[in-house]
Design a protein around this motif. Structure first.
Motif, PDB file in Angstrom:
ATOM      1  N   ILE A   1      61.731  61.114  53.123  1.00  0.00           N
ATOM      2  CA  ILE A   1      61.938  61.129  54.680  1.00  0.00           C
ATOM      3  C   ILE A   1      61.510  62.192  55.612  1.00  0.00           C
ATOM      4  CG2 ILE A   1      64.152  61.334  56.279  1.00  0.00           C
ATOM      5  CD1 ILE A   1      65.678  59.648  54.186  1.00  0.00           C
ATOM      6  N   HIS A   2      61.577  63.620  54.835  1.00  0.00           N
ATOM      7  CA  HIS A   2      61.109  64.841  55.492  1.00  0.00           C
ATOM      8  C   HIS A   2      59.400  64.608  55.613  1.00  0.00           C
ATOM      9  CE1 HIS A   2      58.831  68.603  54.787  1.00  0.00           C
ATOM     10  NE2 HIS A   2      59.787  68.873  55.807  1.00  0.00           N
ATOM     11  N   ALA A   3      58.719  63.959  54.611  1.00  0.00           N
ATOM     12  CA  ALA A   3      57.308  63.808  54.937  1.00  0.00           C
ATOM     13  C   ALA A   3      56.923  62.851  55.832  1.00  0.00           C
ATOM     14  CB  ALA A   3      56.942  63.414  53.416  1.00  0.00           C
ATOM     15  N   ALA A   4      57.779  61.746  56.178  1.00  0.00           N
ATOM     16  CA  ALA A   4      57.489  60.719  57.152  1.00  0.00           C
ATOM     17  C   ALA A   4      57.601  61.330  58.409  1.00  0.00           C
ATOM     18  CB  ALA A   4      58.652  59.544  56.765  1.00  0.00           C
ATOM     19  N   VAL A   5      58.626  62.006  58.552  1.00  0.00           N
ATOM     20  CA  VAL A   5      58.983  62.397  59.817  1.00  0.00           C
ATOM     21  C   VAL A   5      58.273  63.840  60.376  1.00  0.00           C
ATOM     22  CG1 VAL A   5      60.608  63.643  61.115  1.00  0.00           C
ATOM     23  CG2 VAL A   5      61.408  61.568  60.031  1.00  0.00           C
ATOM     24  N   THR A   6      57.573  64.669  59.462  1.00  0.00           N
ATOM     25  CA  THR A   6      56.994  65.821  59.597  1.00  0.00           C
ATOM     26  C   THR A   6      55.444  65.861  59.246  1.00  0.00           C
ATOM     27  OG1 THR A   6      57.226  66.870  57.568  1.00  0.00           O
ATOM     28  CG2 THR A   6      59.241  67.146  59.197  1.00  0.00           C
ATOM     29  N   ARG A   7      55.023  64.997  58.213  1.00  0.00           N
ATOM     30  CA  ARG A   7      53.594  65.219  57.801  1.00  0.00           C
ATOM     31  C   ARG A   7      53.358  66.478  57.135  1.00  0.00           C
ATOM     32  NH1 ARG A   7      50.814  60.059  57.455  1.00  0.00           N
ATOM     33  NH2 ARG A   7      48.890  61.108  57.805  1.00  0.00           N
ATOM     34  N   ARG A   8      54.479  67.262  56.696  1.00  0.00           N
ATOM     35  CA  ARG A   8      54.370  68.504  56.204  1.00  0.00           C
ATOM     36  C   ARG A   8      54.802  68.779  54.782  1.00  0.00           C
ATOM     37  NH1 ARG A   8      57.580  71.988  60.713  1.00  0.00           N
ATOM     38  NH2 ARG A   8      57.137  73.558  59.240  1.00  0.00           N
TER      39      ARG A   8
ATOM     40  N   GLY B   1      52.176  69.377  61.460  1.00  0.00           N
ATOM     41  CA  GLY B   1      51.949  68.259  60.356  1.00  0.00           C
ATOM     42  C   GLY B   1      50.482  67.907  60.236  1.00  0.00           C
ATOM     43  N   TRP B   2      50.081  67.326  59.263  1.00  0.00           N
ATOM     44  CA  TRP B   2      48.931  66.666  59.110  1.00  0.00           C
ATOM     45  C   TRP B   2      48.605  65.280  59.874  1.00  0.00           C
ATOM     46  CZ3 TRP B   2      46.921  62.536  55.172  1.00  0.00           C
ATOM     47  CH2 TRP B   2      45.665  62.959  55.036  1.00  0.00           C
ATOM     48  N   TYR B   3      47.544  65.200  60.513  1.00  0.00           N
ATOM     49  CA  TYR B   3      47.453  64.028  61.364  1.00  0.00           C
ATOM     50  C   TYR B   3      48.770  63.736  62.104  1.00  0.00           C
ATOM     51  CZ  TYR B   3      42.536  63.936  59.886  1.00  0.00           C
ATOM     52  OH  TYR B   3      41.294  64.339  59.667  1.00  0.00           O
ATOM     53  N   PRO B   4      49.116  64.555  62.942  1.00  0.00           N
ATOM     54  CA  PRO B   4      50.439  64.245  63.598  1.00  0.00           C
ATOM     55  C   PRO B   4      50.736  63.070  64.195  1.00  0.00           C
ATOM     56  CG  PRO B   4      49.481  65.852  64.809  1.00  0.00           C
ATOM     57  CD  PRO B   4      48.589  65.578  63.626  1.00  0.00           C
ATOM     58  N   ARG B   5      49.627  62.343  64.755  1.00  0.00           N
ATOM     59  CA  ARG B   5      49.769  61.125  65.305  1.00  0.00           C
ATOM     60  C   ARG B   5      50.592  59.949  64.535  1.00  0.00           C
ATOM     61  NH1 ARG B   5      47.249  56.471  65.128  1.00  0.00           N
ATOM     62  NH2 ARG B   5      47.873  56.230  67.245  1.00  0.00           N
ATOM     63  N   GLU B   6      50.472  60.204  62.837  1.00  0.00           N
ATOM     64  CA  GLU B   6      51.072  59.196  62.273  1.00  0.00           C
ATOM     65  C   GLU B   6      52.446  59.707  61.672  1.00  0.00           C
ATOM     66  OE1 GLU B   6      49.700  56.600  61.469  1.00  0.00           O
ATOM     67  OE2 GLU B   6      47.461  56.939  62.415  1.00  0.00           O
ATOM     68  N   ARG B   7      53.042  60.641  62.545  1.00  0.00           N
ATOM     69  CA  ARG B   7      54.409  60.892  62.158  1.00  0.00           C
ATOM     70  C   ARG B   7      55.178  59.676  62.498  1.00  0.00           C
ATOM     71  NH1 ARG B   7      54.878  66.649  64.976  1.00  0.00           N
ATOM     72  NH2 ARG B   7      54.584  65.389  66.565  1.00  0.00           N
ATOM     73  N   LEU B   8      56.163  59.592  61.844  1.00  0.00           N
ATOM     74  CA  LEU B   8      57.123  58.347  62.163  1.00  0.00           C
ATOM     75  C   LEU B   8      58.472  58.916  62.418  1.00  0.00           C
ATOM     76  CD1 LEU B   8      56.742  56.396  58.868  1.00  0.00           C
ATOM     77  CD2 LEU B   8      55.996  55.662  61.085  1.00  0.00           C
TER      78      LEU B   8
END
Length: 532
Positions: free
Chosen positions: A434-441, A451-458
């Motif tokens: 869940i943390h990875a999905a929301v932050t990409r970190r 985060g990494w390519y933040p436009r892909e955050r959920l």
């Protein structure tokens, strides 16, 4: 009848709910304190949660149960250097009998300055014992000389179809085996756990998964796993929800037994037939449309479009959906092309509209992004892969990394997403996902605030759905599992803080205070001042 009240309840559609009633394993009612407590005289148990948050129980939609259970007793090879990995192997080997296999998991040559290890390196630390260490990706393995000899692998051994035996300049095996057909040459001779011992391992594992907030998984391991799960189910010891996907090498057994997708109950049911269309990003065996950066290598396509269609017609005619592993953009295109033909076949043959899946969808061409929604193909993705793989993806993919792990883009195009961990490839803890999905970190905060390519955050709402209701929905159980609502089974988590009020970077640290399945408490933290 049990009433939980004075709680913060995450129940879309019931924004004012602070209390709920559990009766015979289901949520009987949900509402305000006044709504629920007015009928509390009939309750055997009335518990004031004092502001504790209630969430739906979570489901990991892609795990390898047997591997996960077995890795608990293996060497942890996920180290920052090859030397540290070898040190851990030496420590484990010294504790084992002289003829025992040294097992390990998690190494990744891409983060080791030295690159791949060799059989000779393992020979030096294993004291003559055979050794077999699986890579983090599960698409490669590292064996020592004793293990290679026991498997009959030498300078004359050819590469098996769909696999590679890495060899040095003189043609001698180095100890590195790439992809399943090659790794199986050694893995197949390692003594297997019995069904009884595997069932016992699962019972221990489920206790750990409850502690993390998981009430179920979608499993992608083999036939022995299925037998062990059946044994637990028949004895009444399966207190964990498992959707078992069909191993392709035992497809005929499932067909002969008349088993079809969705057959079973809420504890154990059948998913789709697992196929592999390519390899993995780490060993550069994922099938790409253009070569990996700095090389002429385009990976390995393990199934053609025609082969997938042929298999799909057979499985579809026997009531079974498909779940196909696809990493590279070429593999994803081939799988989508095959699914497009299978959709037409299903319509023409009056077959069900199956919930087919693509597992991982890691690299996908922008022109193929809309096709999952158009074909109604489930994107089964693992959000934790994005930050975990980001450095490797940037290095191997270059500019193509911008359309890899494209979870927001897939959702934006209308695709249905379910989330998992691919454990033991990544940690099974759903709050890490869940943390990875929301932050990409990563957990250490890298690569930075956005985060990494933040436009892909959920959003957190999307993340929770992908780990709760959507896995139930695609298994034809969305009417009574995966949500907090009247009539739904009381699979619940009690959390120490409301994740919607927490800073995103703290999501990975959330640890449930209790886990309930059908209203029964299967895990409770010692800090709770009441019994559930």
């Amino acid at each position: 009848m049990k009433i939980l009240h004075n709680a913060q309840i995450y129940a879309p559609g019931y924004p004012d709910a602070t209390a709920l009633v559990i009766d015979r394993g289901r949520i009987l009612a949900l509402g305000t304190e006044q709504d629920i407590l007015s009928g509390s005289a009939q309750a055997e148990t009335l518990i004031d949660l004092n502001g504790i948050t209630i969430w739906p129980g979570l489901t990991d939609a892609h795990v390898h149960l047997r591997y996960l259970a077995e890795t608990q007793a293996m060497v942890d090879c996920e180290t920052s250097s090859l030397a540290e990995c070898l040190s851990r192997v030496r420590s484990m080997a010294r504790k084992l009998p002289e003829d025992a296999w040294v097992r390990g998991h998690g190494w990744n040559q891409n983060v080791w300055p030295e690159g791949f290890g060799t059989a000779a390196m393992l020979d030096a630390v294993c004291g003559g014992r055979p050794a077999f260490l699986t890579a983090k990706s599960l698409h490669a393995a590292w064996a020592n000389s004793r293990a290679l000899a026991l498997a009959g692998i030498d300078v004359k051994t050819p590469d098996p179809p769909g696999g590679t035996i890495q060899k040095d300049a003189n043609g001698n095996p180095t100890g590195i085996l790439l992809e399943g057909e090659a790794t199986a040459l050694v893995e197949s001779i390692i003594p297997k756990p019995t069904v009884d011992s595997l069932a016992a391992l699962f019972k221990e594992l489920f206790q750990e998964l409850w502690r993390m907030g998981l009430v179920g998984v979608h499993d992608f391991d083999g036939y022995d796993c299925w037998l062990a799960l059946q044994q637990l189910h028949q004895s009444g010891d399966l207190k964990f929800r498992v959707r078992k996907n069909v191993p392709f090498d035992h497809l005929d057994d499932f067909i002969a037994d008349g088993l079809q997708t969705d057959f079973g109950d809420d504890w154990l049911n059948i998913g789709g037939v697992k196929l592999f269309s390519d390899g993995a990003l780490g060993p550069q065996t994922g099938a790409m449309l253009t070569p990996y950066e700095g090389s002429s290598n385009i990976g390995a396509l393990l199934l053609t479009e025609e082969e997938i269609v042929k298999i799909g017609k057979n499985t579809g005619s026997h009531g079974l959906a498909l779940a196909i592993h696809a990493i590279g953009d070429r593999a994803n295109r081939v799988v989508l092309n095959a699914y497009e033909k299978l959709r037409k076949y299903e319509t023409g043959q009056n077959l069900p509209h199956y919930h087919h899946r693509i597992e991982h969808v890691q690299v996908i061409s922008p022109e193929d992004l809309p096709r999952l929604a158009e074909l109604d193909i489930i994107a089964s993705v693992q959000p934790i892969h994005a930050p975990s793989d980001m450095l490797m993806a940037d290095r191997f993919l270059g500019g193509r990394a911008a359309w890899s792990y494209a979870y927001h883009s897939l959702a934006e195009k209308g695709a249905t997403l379910v989330f998992g961990s691919d454990a033991p490839v990544e940690p099974v803890n759903p709050f890490h996902g869940i943390h990875a999905a929301v932050t990409r970190r990563r957990l250490d905060g890298s690569p930075g605030h956005d985060g990494w390519y933040p436009r892909e955050r959920l959003t957190l709402v999307q993340a929770v759905a992908g780990f709760s209701h959507t896995p139930a929905l695609i298994g034809q159980r969305g009417t009574h599992l995966g949500r907090i609502a009247p009539g739904y089974k009381a699979d619940l988590l009690l959390l120490p803080q409301n994740p919607f009020m927490a800073p995103p970077e703290e999501l990975a640290q959330i640890s449930p205070l209790a886990t309930l399945i059908e209203g029964h408490c299967v895990y409770q933290d010692a800090s709770l001042p009441f019994a559930l």
